[in-house]
Design a protein around this motif. Structure first.
Motif, PDB file in Angstrom:
ATOM      1  N   ALA A  61      -3.433  64.661 -54.655  1.00  0.00           N
ATOM      2  CA  ALA A  61      -2.618  64.043 -55.719  1.00  0.00           C
ATOM      3  C   ALA A  61      -2.181  64.872 -56.663  1.00  0.00           C
ATOM      4  N   ILE A  62      -2.671  66.113 -56.765  1.00  0.00           N
ATOM      5  CA  ILE A  62      -2.434  66.936 -57.902  1.00  0.00           C
ATOM      6  C   ILE A  62      -1.345  67.873 -56.934  1.00  0.00           C
ATOM      7  N   ASP A  72      -3.921  71.664 -64.515  1.00  0.00           N
ATOM      8  CA  ASP A  72      -3.992  70.656 -65.190  1.00  0.00           C
ATOM      9  C   ASP A  72      -4.164  71.116 -66.367  1.00  0.00           C
ATOM     10  N   ASP A  73      -2.955  70.758 -67.255  1.00  0.00           N
ATOM     11  CA  ASP A  73      -3.186  71.153 -68.602  1.00  0.00           C
ATOM     12  C   ASP A  73      -3.083  69.809 -69.416  1.00  0.00           C
ATOM     13  N   ASP A  74      -4.275  69.730 -69.681  1.00  0.00           N
ATOM     14  CA  ASP A  74      -4.611  68.400 -70.608  1.00  0.00           C
ATOM     15  C   ASP A  74      -3.744  67.015 -69.992  1.00  0.00           C
ATOM     16  N   GLY A  75      -3.547  66.926 -68.625  1.00  0.00           N
ATOM     17  CA  GLY A  75      -3.174  65.882 -68.014  1.00  0.00           C
ATOM     18  C   GLY A  75      -1.772  66.201 -67.454  1.00  0.00           C
ATOM     19  N   TYR A  87       5.792  78.361 -66.930  1.00  0.00           N
ATOM     20  CA  TYR A  87       5.196  77.358 -67.801  1.00  0.00           C
ATOM     21  C   TYR A  87       4.106  78.023 -68.891  1.00  0.00           C
ATOM     22  N   VAL A  88       3.306  78.731 -68.158  1.00  0.00           N
ATOM     23  CA  VAL A  88       2.214  79.710 -69.068  1.00  0.00           C
ATOM     24  C   VAL A  88       2.829  80.643 -70.042  1.00  0.00           C
TER      25      VAL A  88
END
Length: 228
Positions: A61-62, A72-75, A87-88
């Motif tokens: 699912a991820i 997973d950054d806070d959802g 992104y980072v």
């Protein structure tokens, strides 16, 4: 055609008696894609490490392809090494310029590494690791080397006059490119490009690279320096 020796003679011994290592390596470590994120995260002051989750049902699912890296950054879920690198970098404000045009050059060279170089470098690695057991891959090796010859001379000339792919600053594009170069570091290919080789060593000697490579060797249970 004469048989070509494995590009890293020690590499086969890491896996010959450990089928589990072969299976997980194919998903996680063949191009050190997980290391892309680890190096970037540690370079901006975060700490993280590899975690083999590809066989966990909930992980699908991820990550739809059940591959790492994934974050997973806070959802907020994100997969694919190149996307995560950007992104980072963007979120931290590090390893990427603030100027739009300069930042676009980072995008350009990161995409070049993953789209133009790695699709031909990775088959060379697999051909050398598998040798005569995969005659089809072995037969295609010269073609992959030839295609790399369309890109690497230009990059070699560029790196003669600048330390990193976008200029004077180390960015996430250098993380991606150096990890891709590692796939062919033990072959005859990079010997033709001295400035690329100096660049690769320059990047790998950075403290975050050293730390990640040390952890990689420890996880495989191989001697220090074996993965250099």
């Amino acid at each position: 055609m004469a048989a070509r020796p494995c590009s890293n003679p020690q590499a086969r011994s890491w896996y010959e008696t450990t089928p589990e290592a072969i299976r997980t390596t194919a998903l996680r470590n063949s191009s050190l894609q997980g290391a892309y994120l680890i190096i970037a995260a540690r370079a901006i002051g975060l700490d993280c490490g590899p975690n083999g989750l590809q066989d966990e049902a909930w992980f699908e699912a991820i990550s739809p392809f059940k591959q790492v890296p994934a974050i997973d950054d806070d959802g907020y879920i994100l997969t694919e090494s190149g996307a995560i690198l950007l992104y980072v970098a963007e979120k931290s404000g590090k390893l990427v310029p603030r100027d739009l045009q300069a930042r676009s050059q980072v995008y350009r060279w990161l995409i070049t590494s993953l789209n133009n170089i790695e699709p031909f470098a990775l088959p060379v690695l697999f051909a050398d690791l598998q040798g005569d057991s995969n005659p089809h891959m072995k037969a295609l090796r010269p073609w992959h080397v030839e295609i790399l010859g369309r890109f690497l001379p230009t990059i070699d000339r560029m790196l003669k006059t600048q330390p990193f792919v976008t200029g004077s600053d180390f960015t996430v594009a250098d993380i991606a490119f150096t990890c891709v170069l590692r796939e062919i570091r033990k072959t005859e290919i990079l010997g033709k490009y001295p400035h690329i080789e100096k660049y690769r060593h320059r990047c790998e000697e950075r403290p975050t690279f050293v730390k990640v490579l040390n952890a990689y060797e420890d996880r495989l249970g191989i001697a220090r320096g074996s993965a250099r």
